[in-house]
Design an enzyme around this catalytic site. Structure first.
Site, PDB file in Angstrom:
ATOM      1  N   GLU A  80      -0.780   1.249 -31.785  1.00 30.09           N
ATOM      2  CA  GLU A  80      -0.112  -0.046 -30.802  1.00 30.09           C
ATOM      3  C   GLU A  80       1.327  -0.058 -30.892  1.00 30.09           C
ATOM      4  OE1 GLU A  80      -3.759  -1.932 -29.366  1.00 30.09           O
ATOM      5  OE2 GLU A  80      -5.028  -0.546 -30.421  1.00 30.09           O
ATOM      6  N   ASP A 115      -2.541  -9.415 -27.505  1.00 33.20           N
ATOM      7  CA  ASP A 115      -3.817  -8.314 -27.316  1.00 33.20           C
ATOM      8  C   ASP A 115      -4.299  -9.382 -28.546  1.00 33.20           C
ATOM      9  OD1 ASP A 115      -5.521  -6.754 -28.289  1.00 33.20           O
ATOM     10  OD2 ASP A 115      -4.023  -5.317 -29.404  1.00 33.20           O
ATOM     11  N   HIS A 175      -2.218  -6.026 -34.040  1.00 30.36           N
ATOM     12  CA  HIS A 175      -3.027  -5.704 -35.189  1.00 30.36           C
ATOM     13  C   HIS A 175      -2.278  -4.334 -35.498  1.00 30.36           C
ATOM     14  CE1 HIS A 175      -4.683  -1.983 -33.204  1.00 30.36           C
ATOM     15  NE2 HIS A 175      -5.012  -3.777 -31.997  1.00 30.36           N
ATOM     16  N   GLU A 230      -6.799  -8.853 -31.426  1.00 28.93           N
ATOM     17  CA  GLU A 230      -6.824  -8.497 -32.692  1.00 28.93           C
ATOM     18  C   GLU A 230      -5.845  -9.915 -33.525  1.00 28.93           C
ATOM     19  OE1 GLU A 230      -8.994  -5.872 -30.999  1.00 28.93           O
ATOM     20  OE2 GLU A 230      -7.185  -6.452 -30.893  1.00 28.93           O
ATOM     21  N   HIS A 260      -5.937  -6.367 -24.184  1.00 23.61           N
ATOM     22  CA  HIS A 260      -7.211  -6.528 -24.937  1.00 23.61           C
ATOM     23  C   HIS A 260      -8.325  -5.888 -24.564  1.00 23.61           C
ATOM     24  CE1 HIS A 260      -9.922  -6.708 -28.571  1.00 23.61           C
ATOM     25  NE2 HIS A 260     -10.639  -7.505 -28.006  1.00 23.61           N
ATOM     26  N   HIS A 282      -6.577  -0.704 -35.837  1.00 25.69           N
ATOM     27  CA  HIS A 282      -7.293   0.240 -35.282  1.00 25.69           C
ATOM     28  C   HIS A 282      -5.963   1.058 -34.242  1.00 25.69           C
ATOM     29  CE1 HIS A 282      -8.024  -2.604 -31.854  1.00 25.69           C
ATOM     30  NE2 HIS A 282      -7.872  -2.080 -31.584  1.00 25.69           N
TER      31      HIS A 282
END
Length: 276
Positions: free
Chosen positions: A135, A8, A105, A10, A61, A117
């Site tokens: 996630e 990902d 994240h 972030e 992502h 998020h």
């Protein structure tokens, strides 16, 4: 040995702002270079320990088209583009022996956590058997459903803590300390990569592979809080999905976690549909 590295953006060192994670935003091109470099550090670490390993890298992502194919370590294979089975974990199957989560994240609603998020802004929370999962938890549980351990995570300190709470003893690499949603104290990218390479090498040793697996035996009760009432309306068109108390919550019972995971991915996609 077959290893999946899900990457990902972030949680990459130096990345703190939404404009860095959006393909139309300022500094996105630099951020995707940093993302690719951290992916390469994880690949190198795995192959330091297991030179003959098959390494798949899932671009995980946004559009799943962020990693620079020409800059990725040529010893790995890249899983790119969407839609695709298993989303962020595309390439995972029963023959996989380890999953590494790079650049991850914290879940929605946690703080301070950089760019927290869950899947998209359409989702406020996902609860599986009453337990809130972002996630990190959803992907760890999907891997665990197939008997595959998540052996490493890199991201900010809150992301590391989130996985450690779910899978005690797992190896983590905090590449930044969160100050808030768009602020952190970050390691220099080269320092982050060195730590990630070393940790990845240790994660796929025999001891690293003995780690716990997060699992939710079926049937699985799931509740999802959605940001947009229109998404709730659409979600109830899916067989088995019903409104729950609160107006923004839908619920369903899945036969097993794999079915629950796929339904959550579908709800995320429904969140992209605007009212007609």
């Amino acid at each position: 040995m077959k290893v999946l590295i899900s990457v990902d953006l972030e949680g990459v060192s130096g990345v703190v702002h939404p404009s860095e994670t959006n393909p139309t935003g300022y500094d996105y091109e630099r951020a995707r270079q940093l993302m690719t470099a951290e992916a390469n550090a994880a690949i190198a670490g795995v192959l330091d320990t297991e030179p003959a390993a098959t390494v798949l890298v899932a671009d995980a992502h946004g559009p799943f088209r962020n990693l620079l194919p020409e800059a990725l370590d040529r010893r790995a294979r890249l899983v790119r583009g969407k839609p695709r089975p298993l989303g962020m974990l595309a390439g995972l199957d029963g023959s996989t022996e380890a999953v590494l989560l790079v650049g991850y994240h914290g879940r929605a609603g946690t703080g301070p956590a950089v760019l927290a998020h869950t899947m998209s802004d359409a989702v406020l929370d996902v609860r599986v058997a009453g337990r809130s999962l972002g996630e990190i938890g959803l992907n760890a549980a999907m891997a665990g459903h197939l008997g595959v351990p998540v052996v490493l995570l890199s991201g900010d300190d809150t992301a590391c803590d989130e996985l450690s709470e779910l899978v005690p003893g797992v190896r983590t690499v905090a590449v930044k300390q969160a100050i808030g949603q768009s602020a952190a104290v970050t390691l220099h990218p080269e320092e982050a990569r060195e730590r990630l390479r070393d940790a990845s090498a240790r994660a796929v040793t025999r001891d690293g592979l003995r780690g716990q697996r997060l699992a939710f035996p079926g049937p699985v009760e799931v509740e999802v809080d959605l940001a947009n009432p229109t998404t709730v309306d659409l979600a109830t068109l899916v067989p088995g999905v019903v409104r729950a108390a609160g107006g923004r919550t839908v619920a369903f019972t899945a036969a097993d976690f794999a079915e629950a995971y796929r339904l959550v991915l579908l709800l995320v996609q429904l969140g992209t549909i605007k009212p007609g």
